[in-house]
Design a protein around this motif. Structure first.
Motif, mmCIF file in Angstrom:
data_model
loop_
_atom_site.group_PDB
_atom_site.id
_atom_site.type_symbol
_atom_site.label_atom_id
_atom_site.label_comp_id
_atom_site.label_asym_id
_atom_site.label_seq_id
_atom_site.Cartn_x
_atom_site.Cartn_y
_atom_site.Cartn_z
ATOM 1 N N GLU A 42 2.535 13.861 1.903
ATOM 2 C CA GLU A 42 3.884 14.237 2.317
ATOM 3 C C GLU A 42 4.794 13.021 2.251
ATOM 4 O OE1 GLU A 42 5.466 15.360 6.575
ATOM 5 O OE2 GLU A 42 4.577 17.125 5.608
ATOM 6 N N PRO A 43 6.011 13.187 1.732
ATOM 7 C CA PRO A 43 6.931 12.045 1.669
ATOM 8 C C PRO A 43 7.246 11.512 3.061
ATOM 9 C CG PRO A 43 7.749 13.911 0.375
ATOM 10 C CD PRO A 43 6.603 14.417 1.177
ATOM 11 N N PHE A 44 7.607 10.240 3.130
ATOM 12 C CA PHE A 44 8.026 9.651 4.405
ATOM 13 C C PHE A 44 9.023 8.540 4.116
ATOM 14 C CE2 PHE A 44 4.143 7.585 2.979
ATOM 15 C CZ PHE A 44 4.460 6.237 3.030
ATOM 16 N N ILE A 45 9.890 8.275 5.067
ATOM 17 C CA ILE A 45 10.896 7.233 4.907
ATOM 18 C C ILE A 45 10.199 5.882 4.785
ATOM 19 C CG2 ILE A 45 12.817 6.041 6.036
ATOM 20 C CD1 ILE A 45 13.642 8.724 7.223
ATOM 21 N N SER A 101 8.391 12.641 -10.286
ATOM 22 C CA SER A 101 7.085 13.249 -10.549
ATOM 23 C C SER A 101 6.359 13.559 -9.245
ATOM 24 C CB SER A 101 6.239 12.307 -11.412
ATOM 25 O OG SER A 101 4.958 12.845 -11.628
ATOM 26 N N PHE A 102 6.426 12.612 -8.295
ATOM 27 C CA PHE A 102 5.762 12.812 -7.003
ATOM 28 C C PHE A 102 6.368 13.995 -6.263
ATOM 29 C CE2 PHE A 102 6.092 12.300 -2.439
ATOM 30 C CZ PHE A 102 4.759 12.300 -2.076
ATOM 31 N N TYR A 103 7.708 14.033 -6.164
ATOM 32 C CA TYR A 103 8.345 15.096 -5.378
ATOM 33 C C TYR A 103 8.168 16.452 -6.062
ATOM 34 C CZ TYR A 103 11.614 17.162 -2.045
ATOM 35 O OH TYR A 103 12.174 17.927 -1.039
ATOM 36 N N ASP A 104 8.120 16.461 -7.391
ATOM 37 C CA ASP A 104 7.878 17.705 -8.121
ATOM 38 C C ASP A 104 6.475 18.231 -7.817
ATOM 39 O OD1 ASP A 104 8.603 19.748 -10.070
ATOM 40 O OD2 ASP A 104 7.200 18.768 -11.419
ATOM 41 N N SER A 105 5.477 17.315 -7.809
ATOM 42 C CA SER A 105 4.098 17.724 -7.479
ATOM 43 C C SER A 105 4.008 18.204 -6.034
ATOM 44 C CB SER A 105 3.137 16.552 -7.696
ATOM 45 O OG SER A 105 3.095 16.186 -9.049
ATOM 46 N N TYR A 106 4.679 17.491 -5.147
ATOM 47 C CA TYR A 106 4.705 17.880 -3.730
ATOM 48 C C TYR A 106 5.332 19.267 -3.586
ATOM 49 C CZ TYR A 106 6.364 18.081 1.098
ATOM 50 O OH TYR A 106 6.636 18.481 2.395
ATOM 51 N N ALA A 107 6.429 19.507 -4.330
ATOM 52 C CA ALA A 107 7.111 20.799 -4.267
ATOM 53 C C ALA A 107 6.182 21.928 -4.725
ATOM 54 C CB ALA A 107 8.370 20.759 -5.139
ATOM 55 N N THR A 156 14.723 6.869 1.449
ATOM 56 C CA THR A 156 15.599 6.528 2.577
ATOM 57 C C THR A 156 15.929 7.750 3.436
ATOM 58 O OG1 THR A 156 17.576 6.844 1.206
ATOM 59 C CG2 THR A 156 16.640 4.613 1.312
ATOM 60 N N LYS A 157 15.619 8.953 2.939
ATOM 61 C CA LYS A 157 15.860 10.164 3.715
ATOM 62 C C LYS A 157 14.877 11.235 3.288
ATOM 63 C CE LYS A 157 19.515 13.374 5.164
ATOM 64 N NZ LYS A 157 20.950 13.743 5.012
ATOM 65 N N GLU A 191 0.812 -1.207 0.000
ATOM 66 C CA GLU A 191 0.000 0.000 0.000
ATOM 67 C C GLU A 191 0.848 1.261 0.000
ATOM 68 O OE1 GLU A 191 0.429 -1.487 4.269
ATOM 69 O OE2 GLU A 191 -0.068 -2.308 2.303
ATOM 70 N N ASN A 192 2.203 1.109 0.203
ATOM 71 C CA ASN A 192 3.083 2.274 0.210
ATOM 72 C C ASN A 192 3.547 2.672 -1.187
ATOM 73 O OD1 ASN A 192 2.893 2.485 2.912
ATOM 74 N ND2 ASN A 192 4.867 1.553 3.391
ATOM 75 N N ILE A 193 3.290 1.806 -2.183
ATOM 76 C CA ILE A 193 3.771 2.083 -3.539
ATOM 77 C C ILE A 193 3.014 3.274 -4.111
ATOM 78 C CG2 ILE A 193 3.968 1.197 -5.879
ATOM 79 C CD1 ILE A 193 4.281 -1.579 -4.715
#
Length: 199
Positions: free
Chosen positions: A14-17, A29-35, A106-107, A2-4
């Motif tokens: 929000e991203p998470f480790i 793509s995800f981090y760009d949208s989040y940004a 991982t971070k 479910e984390n995929i």
């Protein structure tokens, strides 16, 4: 499972480790949208390749204000110094490809050391909302006048276009008449020649 997160994932998450992605592009793509939704600009930063096949297996995605610009000697005293765009921001995520070919966060560093664009945009929006009715009415009148002027220009251009089309149509009709006359003359000549040959 479910984390995929796929490339179509919602930008408000929000991203998470431990967060998983199907590919490096999905992570970008995800981090760009989040940004964009948070109010900063993403920059693709460092990466590492596999020593076995040379493919990228580790990627760092950062805020575009990460690090500091290298100081270079100015070529000319008359040139204006470039605006400072790097402010040493630490916000980032690091994704790593695991044995199952999934990309894992991982971070994750959330905090920025500068104002976010969304906060500035909200402040500007508030200032627009707080404008006096007189200013809004004046702006509406200004836009209405400009719209009316543009409509007048469009009407004049339409009239000129109609005139050009009429001239072209008349010219085409004139050419058609001339061509028909030429064809008729050729037929008459052919007919006369055929009649003479029979006699």
């Amino acid at each position: 499972m479910e984390n995929i997160v796929t490339e179509e994932a919602s930008s408000v998450v929000e991203p998470f480790i431990g967060m998983e992605f199907e590919s490096e592009e999905a992570a970008k793509s995800f981090y760009d949208s989040y940004a964009k939704s948070t109010g900063f600009v993403m920059r693709v930063d460092a990466f590492r390749r596999s020593t076995r096949d040379g493919t990228v297996v580790w990627r760092k995605l950062v805020c575009n204000k990460e690090g500091f610009r290298r100081s270079r000697p100015r070529r000319s005293e008359s040139r204006k110094p470039r605006a400072i765009t790097r402010e040493g921001c630490k916000a980032l995520i690091v994704v790593k490809k695991d044995k199952s070919a999934k990309w894992i966060v991982t971070k994750f560093v959330k905090e920025h050391n500068h104002p976010l664009l969304s906060l500035l945009a909200n402040a500007r929006r508030s200032s627009h909302i707080s404008q006096s009715p007189d200013k809004k009415d004046a702006k509406i009148r200004e836009l209405s006048t400009e719209l009316s002027r543009e409509r007048g220009r469009c009407a004049a251009l339409q009239q000129q276009l109609d005139m050009v089309l009429n001239v072209m149509e008349e010219h085409a009709n004139h050419l058609s008449v001339n061509i028909n006359n030429v064809i008729q003359s050729v037929r008459e000549i052919e007919s006369n020649t055929f009649t003479k040959s029979l006699s």
